[in-house]
Write an enzyme that holds these catalytic residues in place. Structure first.
Site, PDB file in Angstrom:
ATOM      1  N   THR A 152      32.153  35.233  45.672  1.00 31.70           N
ATOM      2  CA  THR A 152      30.939  35.868  45.129  1.00 31.70           C
ATOM      3  C   THR A 152      31.216  37.319  44.731  1.00 31.70           C
ATOM      4  OG1 THR A 152      29.651  34.471  46.584  1.00 31.70           O
ATOM      5  CG2 THR A 152      28.503  36.350  45.653  1.00 31.70           C
ATOM      6  N   HIS A 197      32.809  37.215  41.479  1.00 28.16           N
ATOM      7  CA  HIS A 197      31.791  37.000  40.429  1.00 28.16           C
ATOM      8  C   HIS A 197      31.089  38.312  40.078  1.00 28.16           C
ATOM      9  CE1 HIS A 197      32.039  32.755  40.039  1.00 28.16           C
ATOM     10  NE2 HIS A 197      31.606  32.471  41.252  1.00 28.16           N
TER      11      HIS A 197
END
Ligand SMILES: NC(=O)c1ccc[n+]([C@@H]2O[C@H](COP(=O)([O-])OP(=O)(O)OC[C@H]3O[C@@H](n4cnc5c(N)ncnc54)[C@H](O)[C@@H]3O)[C@@H](O)[C@H]2O)c1
Ligand SMILES: [Zn+2]
Length: 338
Positions: free
Chosen positions: A39, A42
């Protein structure tokens, strides 16, 4: 103190700021290690810029020691080793049915509010889990991703003697495989990256490449044609969705761990034909954290092999650039006191 901030456009800075006193109900943690999660990558790629209030300190896979305790906090003292379960469920409603970890208005700490990639971090006490005095702080930075795995395995109802196929041997897939094996299941990891297959094998896991062997035939051979009792989809790609219904046997349970950002085709006929179940699994609950803390403290599984690099906080930009250029590594930890 030193803090890192994500500023957008694939850029981090390391800044100096004042150490703040914890507010009422908060503690201040001297952060030991903060792991880099998919994450976080990302976020670095700008995929969550609408959600992350830049400049923002990110990070949520951490371990540390309580350094100051705010007014009204009970049960915690300076010197306690802790990890954070980064779920802010203060906006939970009756309609969430008590499932606080997936409540409609859940805020994820380290995405929606400041995270752990800094020297000191103030958090509300309700997110804390206490570690044992002997728990290793480096390994403890794996407790957050490991809790994804303990949650997934618990949701699957996997029991000793069953066969589990894990599609995807990334950090989450290998942790799921370890926890599934610890339950006493026969575990087969399917992974396409040869370096990650070698890594899994070096950790004592049974791993195969579905581009080189016919995975369904392979699993049939291993199970006397019964196929898998449980399939964990942890790859997040269409080929995994295609094979998950094939590799699952009669009444197989398929756990959807991967995050699929858009709608994708799935062979629903197989759900009817074999009475398959599809089970979603998202983050973790308190008991998953307690299980993970126990596993990490006992340290009987190859957790150390999961950590492929430890870098000082000041190298944050380089760390994210390297992750982009090297898809083979597993878990990189930031040493937050360096
Ligand atoms: N449910 C949750 O709460 C939760 C929490 C954390 C992560 N996730 C999700 O879990 C997934 C895995 O996370 P990760 O950090 O391990 O990601 P990752 O990208 O490092 O791992 C995915 C792995 O799948 C492999 N793969 C690609 N195609 C494949 C195929 N056809 N067959 C088998 N393997 C294949 C890749 O080589 C890679 O090693 C991601 O989708 C992530 O977003 C979900
Ligand atoms: Zn994470």
């Amino acid at each position: 103190m030193k803090a890192t901030v994500y500023k957008g456009n694939k850029t981090f800075s390391v800044i100096e700021k004042e150490i703040e006193a914890p507010e009422k109900g908060e503690v201040r943690i001297k952060v030991a290690y903060s792991g880099v999660c998919g994450t976080d990558v990302h976020i670095y790629h700008g995929m969550m810029d609408k959600r992350v209030a830049m400049p923002q300190t990110i990070g949520h896979e951490m371990s540390g020691i309580i350094d100051a305790v705010g007014e009204g906090v009970e049960g915690y003292a300076v010197g306690d080793k802790v990890v954070v379960r980064p779920l802010d469920d203060r906006l939970v409603k009756a309609s969430d049915k008590g499932f606080n970890h997936i409540c409609e208005d859940l805020k994820f700490i380290g995405i929606d509010s400041p995270g752990s990639m800094q020297q000191y971090w103030n958090v509300p006490a309700f997110v804390l889990h206490k570690l044992k005095a002997e728990t290793d702080l480096k390994l403890a930075a794996l407790i957050e991703p490991l809790s994804v795995a303990t949650h997934d395995v618990r949701r699957s109802g996997l029991v000793a003697g069953e066969t589990a196929v894990v599609l995807g041997g990334g950090p989450i897939g290998l942790l799921v495989a370890m926890v599934a094996k610890e339950v006493g299941a026969n575990v087969i990891v399917s992974e396409v990256n040869e370096k990650r297959i070698a890594k899994a094998q070096s950790m004592g896991l049974h791993a195969v490449n579905p581009t080189k062997v016919d995975l369904v035939e392979y699993v049939k051979e291993q199970t006397d044609n019964r196929r898998a009792d449980v399939v964990f989809e942890v790859a997040g790609v269409q080929p995994a969705l295609d094979i998950m219904c094939e590799v699952a046997g009669i009444r197989g349970r398929i756990l959807m761990v991967a995050i699929h950002g858009e709608k994708k085709p799935v062979d629903l006929f197989k759900f009817f034909w074999k009475e398959l179940s599809l089970i979603g699994a998202r983050v973790y609950e308190k008991e998953d954290y307690e299980k993970s803390i126990d596993l990490i403290t006992k340290n009987e599984l190859p957790f150390e092999d999961m950590i492929t690099d430890v870098q000082p906080l000041s190298n944050i930009q380089q760390v994210f650039e390297n992750i982009d250029n090297n898809p083979d590594g597993m878990k990189v930890l930031m040493d937050c006191q360096q």
